[in-house]
Design a protein around this motif. Structure first.
Motif, mmCIF file in Angstrom:
data_model
loop_
_atom_site.group_PDB
_atom_site.id
_atom_site.type_symbol
_atom_site.label_atom_id
_atom_site.label_comp_id
_atom_site.label_asym_id
_atom_site.label_seq_id
_atom_site.Cartn_x
_atom_site.Cartn_y
_atom_site.Cartn_z
ATOM 1 N N THR A 215 0.827 -1.216 0.000
ATOM 2 C CA THR A 215 0.000 0.000 0.000
ATOM 3 C C THR A 215 0.860 1.263 0.000
ATOM 4 O OG1 THR A 215 -1.486 -1.238 1.404
ATOM 5 C CG2 THR A 215 -1.916 1.135 1.179
ATOM 6 N N ASP A 217 -0.115 4.940 0.623
ATOM 7 C CA ASP A 217 -1.210 5.840 0.976
ATOM 8 C C ASP A 217 -1.035 7.186 0.267
ATOM 9 O OD1 ASP A 217 -3.508 5.986 3.007
ATOM 10 O OD2 ASP A 217 -2.482 7.917 3.237
ATOM 11 N N THR A 219 -1.130 9.934 1.551
ATOM 12 C CA THR A 219 -0.237 10.731 2.371
ATOM 13 C C THR A 219 1.208 10.588 1.905
ATOM 14 O OG1 THR A 219 -1.604 9.655 4.022
ATOM 15 C CG2 THR A 219 -0.100 11.324 4.795
ATOM 16 N N TYR A 223 3.885 13.065 0.035
ATOM 17 C CA TYR A 223 5.227 13.304 0.571
ATOM 18 C C TYR A 223 6.276 13.142 -0.523
ATOM 19 C CZ TYR A 223 9.117 13.010 3.880
ATOM 20 O OH TYR A 223 10.270 13.234 4.575
ATOM 21 N N TYR A 264 2.868 -1.738 3.858
ATOM 22 C CA TYR A 264 2.603 -0.346 3.518
ATOM 23 C C TYR A 264 3.905 0.452 3.590
ATOM 24 C CZ TYR A 264 2.755 -0.238 8.574
ATOM 25 O OH TYR A 264 3.152 -0.404 9.864
ATOM 26 N N VAL A 265 3.948 1.531 2.856
ATOM 27 C CA VAL A 265 5.145 2.360 2.797
ATOM 28 C C VAL A 265 5.055 3.434 3.879
ATOM 29 C CG1 VAL A 265 6.435 3.968 1.350
ATOM 30 C CG2 VAL A 265 5.362 1.952 0.339
ATOM 31 N N THR A 266 6.149 3.691 4.539
ATOM 32 C CA THR A 266 6.151 4.771 5.540
ATOM 33 C C THR A 266 7.090 5.889 5.070
ATOM 34 O OG1 THR A 266 8.021 3.928 6.793
ATOM 35 C CG2 THR A 266 5.858 3.072 7.386
ATOM 36 N N PRO A 267 6.984 7.052 5.687
ATOM 37 C CA PRO A 267 7.880 8.144 5.320
ATOM 38 C C PRO A 267 9.342 7.785 5.543
ATOM 39 C CG PRO A 267 6.057 8.996 6.600
ATOM 40 C CD PRO A 267 5.956 7.513 6.649
ATOM 41 N N ASP A 268 9.590 6.857 6.471
ATOM 42 C CA ASP A 268 10.973 6.431 6.690
ATOM 43 C C ASP A 268 11.559 5.813 5.421
ATOM 44 O OD1 ASP A 268 11.376 6.493 9.889
ATOM 45 O OD2 ASP A 268 9.305 5.993 9.358
ATOM 46 N N PRO A 309 4.308 14.051 6.652
ATOM 47 C CA PRO A 309 2.866 14.032 6.943
ATOM 48 C C PRO A 309 2.556 13.027 8.044
ATOM 49 C CG PRO A 309 3.319 12.877 4.904
ATOM 50 C CD PRO A 309 4.619 13.427 5.360
ATOM 51 N N ARG A 312 -3.784 12.487 8.203
ATOM 52 C CA ARG A 312 -4.354 12.173 6.904
ATOM 53 C C ARG A 312 -4.362 13.414 6.005
ATOM 54 N NH1 ARG A 312 -4.891 8.035 5.226
ATOM 55 N NH2 ARG A 312 -5.352 6.976 7.155
#
Lengths: 316, 730
Positions: A215, A217, A219, A223, A264-268, A309, A312
């Motif tokens: 995923t 998102d 958001t 980013y 899922y992908v994170t900002p990290d 971010p 949401r």
């Protein structure tokens, strides 16, 4: 076996021959999973070939190596049709590009013509020889290397073609203890010869297919795009990251998230990967170059300013 | 909304309590608007709840309610119990025309039947809302608080006294809250409470509420420690429009005999006069000069009469009115009055027929003689010039001017011998610090508004033989209507040696539309009124309005702007600020509770207490700021309490997590804008130890970036969150 476990096996396998290069191994696998290619820029002898070989062996892939020289011709890469007098017809002899994992050594040493033959193959996953289009077997992963020291008699890759590599990495020297460990392991035998295949090519294809299900998102998309657009407005940058760059970053993030066992992908992920993805896709202004600022630094700087971010974001 | 989950018997009880609460809203509204028919509205509400209780479908309830509303309007305004042809004929066009008015935004012109319909609609919506609160939200707190605020506000700012109401509201409200809380808890934990166990659970609540209520009611009550913060407007609004004068035990309307004042003032809305005039005017009839300790008489020994023919200019124009624009008033008088009702500054009267005006000069009365016989005119026109006074001139009046004047003021300084000395003492005390006649007079006029006097019409004492009417009002009862106020003012003025006389007439009345759709002022017997005229040396007789609730009858056009060109103006303005000023135009004496009047009074009150207000606001601001500044300490506790009762789900968790981020930021661990949550979490965990923040962050990221908002262990997360946020308050 979960996806993460499979990938972990590959990485541990590579670890046996590549000491202290876990990060490069991870990134290489990321590129492989995302269907991209890697440009390694480093001095000879730090283990570039070893890395690719280990990776190829771990997944049971066909490994080919092309040593680029100024007199190398496109046909030396792609293959050539030779007249077979017995059969009374032309027979195609596939070139080294027709493999799964290719090491393109010192890619900047050969003529632009040959370079572009390889790069086209990388982009299209197919080659056209004598009017005949042939698919390159999948998975297809090119690790090209570039020697940053000797510029004499080289043909630097044009920026547009650099875009075809998902990452540009630097291997770097091992630490002293790591280097000692390298020596120790190679004392009695050649480690690479004893490396086993841990997952099959089919497994790898499955993994590649699964990557798209990670995923991303809105958001995160926001980013990524925000970071990319910041490179375009940065005063030190002459040419910023293209949308293809953003796309590459997203794909890479998906693959990386999978390596980390996430769905899922994170900002990290974005923060970790964006220097490798964006670094070679930007051209700096000469002023910035003289000041000694690297593209990597610019990306790092942008990452500290763009607001991560944490809530949401509605993207219309 | 069919009450699933609430036992019907319980629901009935809840509805009864809600009905009682809603009734508390209706009572003041009905009382203040003088509407009557409280029961009509109560029946409507009761009907609504009852139908909800039996679960009637909307297609049953809606027509019933509509029929009821139409019937109610019909009953009130056409005064018939059953529908007739008239209903449709009268109500339909009314509704149509009002719809037009609404579209046009002319709210003031809505007719009463339509207003009633709108009020019913409002009630309808309110009951719907209450049902929602009870049956779905199971929380009536908001409504309860609003009720308390409303009643407190009404009690403070209007004549309505909510002493008992507030008690009833507290009891019913607390019971309602408690019962709803129990049922909310039961719903939340999916427990079906039997009626028996519900009673068992709620019994302590009911017992406590009942006993504490009864106990509180029996306890002696402390008088307010603070003086009523707003006696000023309280008194003003209390009196709003309810004018009254009278004689004897029970009075209504105009009565020439004022020899025995006191007693109740009875409501009587018989029409007296319809006046077509541009602005509100006081309608004067006559003045009286002799106070008898019980009432007023006109000593007409020295009365001289002037006669005028119709259309001719009248003599004796006030200096103050000479340069005012000439205005016209058209009067239609319904009562048989053989004299004129006239505005200040009367210049000319015209009427049809052979009419002669007989002007009794000292009494100020214009008697009408038709064809040689005294008789009542039913319509006439008056030209008048509204008097305007210069503040500068008013302030220049001194007591010495009376001595140099060659007029005889003795009839207007008359006082009965048996008048107790304390009246004069009080008068001297009030006027003592002022120099000009005007300021002295004004001080007495203002005295009533701020010394605990109450406007009331019922059960006003009639002085006994040994009592003095004014003395009794000033020192004992402090309760009365216009006669009490005006007589007292005249007597006090005279005690302070200022010539004054007592004026009778009618207040301006209510602006309405007449049959032709034109604006007229409708004056009824309820507007019968009395006020004061005091003599300003060099200026003349000037009206004053001491009755609280009538904001400024005094006929001066006190207008600072008028004096702006005047070098004295700034100093004068300053003085004005120290002394509360009533608006001077005699305009507000309406029948009903008027919002703009309230604002006006509020405005004045603010002006008078501006420093107290500023200091108060400053201190309040300081306290609020202080509390706000240390929110890092108390906010977590509050947040924990707030979230504890909420359902454990993603929505709650994400708000919790975000509030935790804010709290951590306040605590001092800042997150740079480029820092990801997981990096931040590592920092937080290093600081506090443990790994709670990482777990929470992972869950949050899973929800936010991964879209996993369903299957997480919200309960555990909530505990961790509470632990962590608690640490930050230490």
């Amino acid at each position: 076996m979960t996806h993460k476990e499979m990938i972990e096996k590959v990485l541990t396998n590579i670890d046996q021959v590549m000491i202290g290069k876990r990060d490069i191994a991870e990134l290489s696998v990321t590129a492989l999973l995302a269907g991209g290619h890697v440009l390694l820029e480093d001095v000879p002898g730090v283990g570039k070939t070893m890395m690719v070989k280990a990776l190829a062996k771990s997944i049971g892939a066909d490994f080919k190596r092309i040593q680029f020289t100024p007199d190398l011709l496109p046909s030396d890469v792609l293959g050539v049709s030779i007249y077979n007098p017995k059969e009374m017809e032309f027979e195609f002899r596939p070139g080294p590009i027709m493999g799964n994992i290719i090491l393109a050594d010192e890619i900047n040493r050969t003529s632009p013509k040959t370079q572009s033959a390889l790069l086209e193959g990388m982009e299209e996953s197919s080659v056209t020889i004598d009017g005949e289009t042939m698919r390159i077997p999948q998975p297809f992963f090119v690790m090209a290397t570039q020697n940053p020291i000797e510029y004499e008699g080289t043909y630097p890759l044009p920026e547009a073609q650099l875009d075809r590599f998902i990452f540009k990495l630097k291997m770097g020297y091992p630490t002293k203890t790591e280097e000692i460990e390298v020596l120790t392991r190679a004392e009695k035998r050649v480690p690479i010869d004893h490396l086993e295949t841990v997952i099959s090519l089919e497994d790898l294809k499955d993994l590649q297919k699964a990557v798209v299900n990670v995923t991303v998102d809105d958001t995160i998309k926001w980013y990524i795009v925000e970071c990319a657009s910041q490179t375009r407005t940065n005063p030190s940058v002459y040419l910023g990251v293209s949308p293809r760059g953003s796309l590459a970053l997203m794909k890479a993030c998906q693959a990386y998230a999978m390596i980390k066992g996430r769905t899922y992908v994170t900002p990290d992920d974005v923060q970790y990967l964006s220097p490798f993805v964006f670094g070679h896709r930007m051209i700096l202004r000469s002023e910035a170059k003289y000041e000694g600022i690297s593209t990597m630094e610019i990306v790092e700087r942008i990452l500290t300013t763009v607001h991560v971010p944490v809530d949401r974001i509605r993207v219309k | 909304m069919n009450g699933i989950g609430i036992d019907r018997r319980l629901l009935a009880l809840l509805y009864i309590l809600a009905f009682l609460l809603l009734r508390e809203w209706l009572i003041p509204v009905i009382v203040l608007t003088d509407t009557g028919y409280l029961w009509l509205f109560l029946v409507f509400i009761a009907m609504t709840f009852l139908m909800a209780l039996v679960g009637a479908k909307w297609w049953v309830t809606v027509p019933i309610k509509i029929i009821y509303v139409v019937w109610a309007v019909h009953y009130v305004f056409l005064e018939k119990v059953f529908f007739t042809k008239e209903t449709a004929v009268q109500l339909l066009p009314d509704i149509l025309s009002n719809t037009g008015i609404i579209m046009g935004g002319n709210w003031e012109n809505l007719t009463n039947p339509f207003r009633t319909i709108l009020f019913f609609l409002l009630l309808w919506m309110t009951t719907y809302l209450i049902r929602h609160w009870i049956e779905v939200r199971r929380s009536i707190f908001l409504f309860y608080v609003m009720t308390v605020i409303f009643i407190a506000f009404i009690d403070t700012f209007s004549p309505f006294s909510a002493d008992a109401a507030i008690f009833r509201i507290m009891l019913t409200g607390l019971m309602l809250l408690g019962l709803l809380y129990i049922s909310r808890l039961a719903e939340k934990h999916h427990v079906v409470l039997s009626m028996r166990s519900f009673i068992a659970i709620s019994a302590p609540l009911l017992v406590v509420v009942t006993f504490s209520g009864a106990f509180a009611n029996l306890l002696p009550k402390q008088e307010p420690i603070w003086p009523d913060p707003l006696p000023y407007f309280k008194s003003i609004v209390q009196g709003t429009g309810e004018g009254g004068m009278g004689t004897g035990i029970s009075t209504s309307g105009y009565d020439p005999d004022d020899s025995a004042l006191g007693g109740s003032f009875e409501q009587d809305d018989t029409l007296v006069l319809e006046a077509k005039v541009a602005s509100k005017q006081y309608w004067k009839i006559e003045t009286k000069n002799t106070y008898t300790s019980k009432g007023w008489e006109q000593n007409s020994a020295s009365e001289s009469h002037m006669s005028y023919t119709m259309g001719g200019e009248l003599g004796g124009m006030d200096v103050s009115a000479s340069d005012s624009p000439r205005q016209q008033a058209q009067l239609k008088v319904a009562e048989e009055f053989p004299f004129l009702l006239y505005p200040y500054g009367i210049r000319r009267v015209s009427a049809a027929g052979n009419v002669i005006l007989l002007h009794a000069q000292s009494a100020g009365q214009y008697r009408t003689v038709i064809n040689g016989i005294e008789g009542a005119l039913d319509a006439y026109e008056i030209d008048f010039q509204e008097p305007k006074y210069s503040m500068k001139q008013l302030r220049a009046t001194t007591m010495d001017d009376f001595a140099t004047s060659n007029e005889d003021f003795s009839p207007y300084l008359q006082l009965p011998d048996q008048l107790p000395g304390r009246v004069k003492e009080l008068a001297d005390e009030i006027v003592g610090k002022y120099d000009s006649v005007y300021e002295k007079t004004k001080a007495i006029e203002m005295y009533f508004g701020r010394n605990g006097f109450v406007y009331a019409q019922q059960d006003i004492v009639v002085p006994k033989v040994e009592d003095d009417y004014v003395d009794q009002f000033l020192f004992d009862t402090k309760r009365g209507y216009c006669d009490n106020f005006s007589t007292s003012m005249v007597v006090m003025l005279r005690s302070a040696d200022i010539p004054a006389r007592w004026v009778k007439g009618f207040a301006p009345g209510e602006a309405v539309k007449d049959a032709n759709g034109e604006h007229v002022y409708r004056v009824t017997n309820n507007e019968a009124h009395s006020w004061v005229e005091a003599y300003m040396p060099g200026i003349g007789w000037m009206p004053f309005e001491p009755t609280i609730g009538f904001s400024g009858q005094s006929n001066i056009d006190f207008d600072i702007e008028l004096d702006l060109g005047d070098p004295e103006a700034p100093a004068m303005k300053e003085k004005e600020k120290q002394k509360p000023k009533k608006p001077e135009k005699p305009n507000k004496a309406e029948k009903s509770f008027e919002i703009d009047k309230l604002f006006e009074s509020l405005n004045n009150w603010v002006k008078n207490n501006v420093w107290k207000l500023i200091v108060g606001i400053f201190i309040l601001g300081l306290i609020s700021w202080g509390i706000y500044a240390i929110r890092v300490r108390w906010l977590p506790k509050l947040l924990i309490q707030f979230h504890r009762s909420e359902k454990s789900n993603w929505k709650t968790f994400s708000t919790q997590y975000k509030s935790l981020l804010k709290q951590l930021d306040r605590y001092g661990i800042k997150r740079a804008s480029g820092m990801t949550l997981s990096e931040y979490a590592i920092e937080i965990d290093e600081f506090f130890g443990g790994e709670k923040m990482r777990v929470l962050t992972q869950a949050y990221e899973k929800g936010l970036y991964g879209g996993n908002t369903t299957d997480q262990e919200w309960g555990n997360l909530k505990e961790m969150w509470e632990d962590l946020i608690n640490r930050t308050s230490g």
